[in-house]
Design an enzyme around this catalytic site. Structure first.
Site, PDB file in Angstrom:
ATOM      1  N   LYS A  19      23.213  51.220  96.839  1.00  0.00           N
ATOM      2  CA  LYS A  19      24.436  51.590  97.553  1.00  0.00           C
ATOM      3  C   LYS A  19      25.667  51.471  96.668  1.00  0.00           C
ATOM      4  O   LYS A  19      25.656  50.807  95.633  1.00  0.00           O
ATOM      5  CB  LYS A  19      24.569  50.748  98.829  1.00  0.00           C
TER       6      LYS A  19
ATOM      7  N   ARG B 244      15.052  47.014 102.835  1.00  0.00           N
ATOM      8  CA  ARG B 244      14.796  48.459 102.763  1.00  0.00           C
ATOM      9  C   ARG B 244      15.237  48.945 101.385  1.00  0.00           C
ATOM     10  O   ARG B 244      16.430  48.873 101.059  1.00  0.00           O
ATOM     11  CB  ARG B 244      15.553  49.181 103.879  1.00  0.00           C
TER      12      ARG B 244
END
Length: 300
Positions: free
Chosen positions: A241, A280
């Site tokens: 991210k 995840r």
């Protein structure tokens, strides 16, 4: 579509991985006693890290099998990008992308999560063999989702997000991000339970990067215990991210997504030390290695 009808899954095809026949697994058979690794399979055209790479069914299946063989406990299949600013995908197209992949991976013995915000897609995915619904819609969840989860009894990831993909960046305004996120998650949780969802079905995700800037993400990571105090299993998604790219910036330029796997593995180790249920990630092998380090470190 049957497994035999999917291009590249026959015994003489190459370079796709061979589908190994396996007993269909259940969610209850997942390992206990350690943090689980959920591998990301984006069957999309515009995901921020790997959009378009696995849009074709044969390529998606091949990558899903590689995630499975690399040690993914769960494979999270998504047919609609949820990055900031992503365009909505019609549920019919979303289902065309992911249902054949779910069917094939279920036959290969994978435990499958489906990343969707749509009730019709969630229902179709469960019918196709999905074990878990991972819904990132947060405060804007689709009408009927809670009722579907109550009816089917499947586990459900309830994630924190304000707004939709188009405007969630503008909604990243908090006085105390940890307190406010936990309070909003509690409200969401209570709404689902009031509609018949059993508390034990719910998995909580603080929604890093969704209506949150880098400072918000780091604050939540440092205070995962506050999220765990809601009394549910916790899923954390940091993989590749932007806030990791900003941390590793060179001359003010964020590092590219593919260069963020090392930092992602570090967050896996930290989250595992905090006892989260699952992480995840795109790089399954790196996170599995990180979990081995945590195990060895904790035994000494």
């Amino acid at each position: 579509m049957s497994l035999g009808a999917i291009p590249g899954t026959g015994p003489n095809t190459s370079p796709l991985s061979v589908v190994r026949k396996s007993k269909r697994k259940t969610f209850a058979e997942l390992p206990t006693g350690r943090t689980l690794v959920m591998g990301i399979l984006n069957v999309t055209e515009d995901s921020f890290s790997d959009g378009g790479q696995y849009l074709a069914i044969d390529k998606a299946l091949d990558h899903g099998l590689k995630l499975l063989y690399a040690g993914a406990d769960i494979i999270d299949v998504g047919g609609e990008s949820t990055r900031p600013g992503a365009k909505d995908v019609d549920p019919a197209l979303e289902q065309a992308r992911i249902i054949p992949v779910i069917e094939a991976l279920a036959k290969a013995g994978a435990v499958i999560s489906v990343d969707t915000m749509h009730v019709s897609t969630a229902r179709a995915a469960i019918t196709a063999g999905a074990h878990l619904i991972n819904d990132v819609s947060g405060l804007t969840y689709e009408a009927g989702m809670a009722e579907l989860i109550a009816e089917t009894g499947v586990p459900y990831v309830l994630m924190h997000r304000r707004g939709a993909a188009a405007d969630m960046v503008r909604q990243a305004n908090y006085t105390d991000v940890v307190t406010e996120v936990v309070a909003e998650l509690r409200t969401l949780r209570d709404e689902f339970v009031a509609k018949g969802v059993k508390p034990e079905q719910l998995i909580i995700d603080p929604g890093l990067g969704f209506a949150k800037d880098a400072a918000h993400n780091w604050a939540l990571l440092a205070n995962l215990q506050a999220v765990e105090e809601l009394g549910h299993r916790v899923l954390v998604g940091t993989s590749r991210k932007r806030f990791l790219g900003e941390l590793l910036a060179d001359g003010g330029t964020p590092r590219e997504p593919l260069g963020r796997d090392g930092a992602t593995a570090a967050t896996t180790a930290l989250a595992a030390r905090d006892g989260v249920w699952a992480v995840r990630v795109h790089d399954v092998a790196g996170s599995r290695d990180a979990l081995e380090v945590v195990k060895a470190y904790g035994s000494n």
